[in-house]
Design an enzyme around this catalytic site. Structure first.
Site, PDB file in Angstrom:
ATOM      1  N   ASN A 297     -20.893   9.973  30.082  1.00 27.26           N
ATOM      2  CA  ASN A 297     -20.987  11.061  29.094  1.00 27.26           C
ATOM      3  C   ASN A 297     -21.081  12.428  29.759  1.00 27.26           C
ATOM      4  OD1 ASN A 297     -21.002   9.035  27.260  1.00 27.26           O
ATOM      5  ND2 ASN A 297     -22.999   9.513  26.368  1.00 27.26           N
ATOM      6  N   ILE A 298     -20.587  13.424  29.051  1.00 26.36           N
ATOM      7  CA  ILE A 298     -20.536  14.769  29.638  1.00 26.36           C
ATOM      8  C   ILE A 298     -21.930  15.245  30.064  1.00 26.36           C
ATOM      9  CG2 ILE A 298     -20.724  16.025  27.438  1.00 26.36           C
ATOM     10  CD1 ILE A 298     -18.478  17.891  28.667  1.00 26.36           C
ATOM     11  N   LYS A 299     -22.957  14.827  29.314  1.00 22.46           N
ATOM     12  CA  LYS A 299     -24.302  15.338  29.646  1.00 22.46           C
ATOM     13  C   LYS A 299     -24.790  14.848  31.005  1.00 22.46           C
ATOM     14  CE  LYS A 299     -27.307  11.972  27.350  1.00 22.46           C
ATOM     15  NZ  LYS A 299     -26.524  11.009  26.643  1.00 22.46           N
ATOM     16  N   GLY A 300     -24.296  13.688  31.453  1.00 20.94           N
ATOM     17  CA  GLY A 300     -24.545  13.263  32.826  1.00 20.94           C
ATOM     18  C   GLY A 300     -25.948  12.801  33.133  1.00 20.94           C
TER      19      GLY A 300
END
Ligand code: B12
Length: 252
Positions: A131-134
């Protein structure tokens, strides 16, 4: 210690003073909580080499089980020079370097298909990578312009994973396994890698990567995957590994 003293080869655990050998161990016995159960916990610890051993915590887990924490001394020493580990054998790249290398080498986006297989619903780990949030201050693979991420989420069946990898023309398949009850993580991973070997000719098979907190990173060969990632993996490490493996023709 003088400047001439060679570094100690072996080490011991410690609690109060260096080298006192003190360790703490937790376990559950299928016994109702009682003094006998506590004695049994000490007996187990003694048999494991802890002597003396002291029950520092005992808590009933329902009527028939007791959870223990035992503190005691061991005499074992460990030699760090004989420990075998899987060292990172690829350079850590920034997202910009990953994007540049992928664009130059592939001239298209790298496709990654991921998910948790079997009955495993622990998606936090795979989401941390994808996910982009990492995770740990690093953005996940979705952040990378040159990577297309297809995150299938929880409880994906192996046939579904293979099918989706095919339709997406996946370059890499990323599988997470957190539950280890009855070795489910090992069995599921072997089933997954066998299914990919059956479904693809060797040269066309996507890179198979498995991750989860209880994996031993040295098990890739016996699990039939290309790489195993364990506790604390960051998305940047995975992106760098993918770039290393999928852009260099000389890497087996
Ligand atoms: C959150 C959680 C849940 C949530 C999951 C929510 C979700 N959407 O994920 C819920 C409540 C649903 C849940 C359910 C259950 N859980 Co649970 N859960 C946890 C817990 C507390 C945290 C796990 C977590 O999120 N860690 C954080 C992430 C970031 O860490 P990670 O998974 O290790 O991932 C990192 C690395 O391992 C790696 N990584 C992981 N996967 C991948 C994949 C790839 C490709 C790569 C490269 C890297 C990678 O990168 C990540 C970032 O560094 C753990 C205990 C704990 N403290 O760990 C128990 C734990 C995992 N659960 C456990 C159990 C038993 C269950 C249940 C069976 C309980 C029950 N009786 O119902 C169910 C099973 C549900 C199912 N079908 O899977 C046990 C597993 C024990 C075992 N031996 O297997 C644990 C260890 C708790 C315990 N001590 O008993 N759980």
């Amino acid at each position: 210690m003088t400047d001439q003293t060679p570094p100690a080869r072996v080490v011991m655990p410690y609690g109060d003073t260096t080298g006192d050998g003190m360790v703490q161990l937790s376990f559950t016995l299928p016994l109702a909580h009682s003094k006998v159960a506590e004695g049994a916990a000490v007996q187990l610890a003694n048999k494991m080499g802890m002597d003396p051993a002291l029950v520092v915590h005992a808590r009933p887990m329902g009527p028939d089980f007791t959870f223990f924490v035992v503190y005691g001394r061991v005499n074992h020493v460990v030699d760090p020079s004989t420990v075998e580990v899987v060292e990172r054998d690829y350079p850590l790249l920034t997202p910009k370097e990953v994007n540049g290398a992928l664009k130059r080498a592939l001239r298209r986006r790298l496709v990654v298909v991921g998910g948790c297989i079997g009955t495993d619903a622990h998606t936090v780990g795979i989401d941390a990578i994808l996910n982009i949030k990492g995770f740990a201050g690093e953005k996940g693979l979705e952040y990378y312009r040159e990577i297309k991420v297809v995150n299938l989420g929880a409880q994906v069946s192996v046939p579904e994973l293979v099918e989706r990898a095919r339709t997406e023309k996946a370059d890499a398949v990323l599988v997470s396994q957190v539950v280890t009850q009855r070795d489910a993580h090992l069995l599921n991973t072997r089933e997954m890698s066998a299914a990919f070997r059956e479904a693809y000719p060797a040269a066309k098979r996507p890179l198979l990567i498995v991750g989860g907190p209880r994996f031993n990173e040295s098990m890739a060969g016996e699990l039939g995957v290309d790489r195993v990632f364990s506790r604390g993996t960051t998305p940047g490490e995975v992106a760098s590994y993918l770039t290393h493996r999928l852009t260099r023709k000389d890497v087996a």
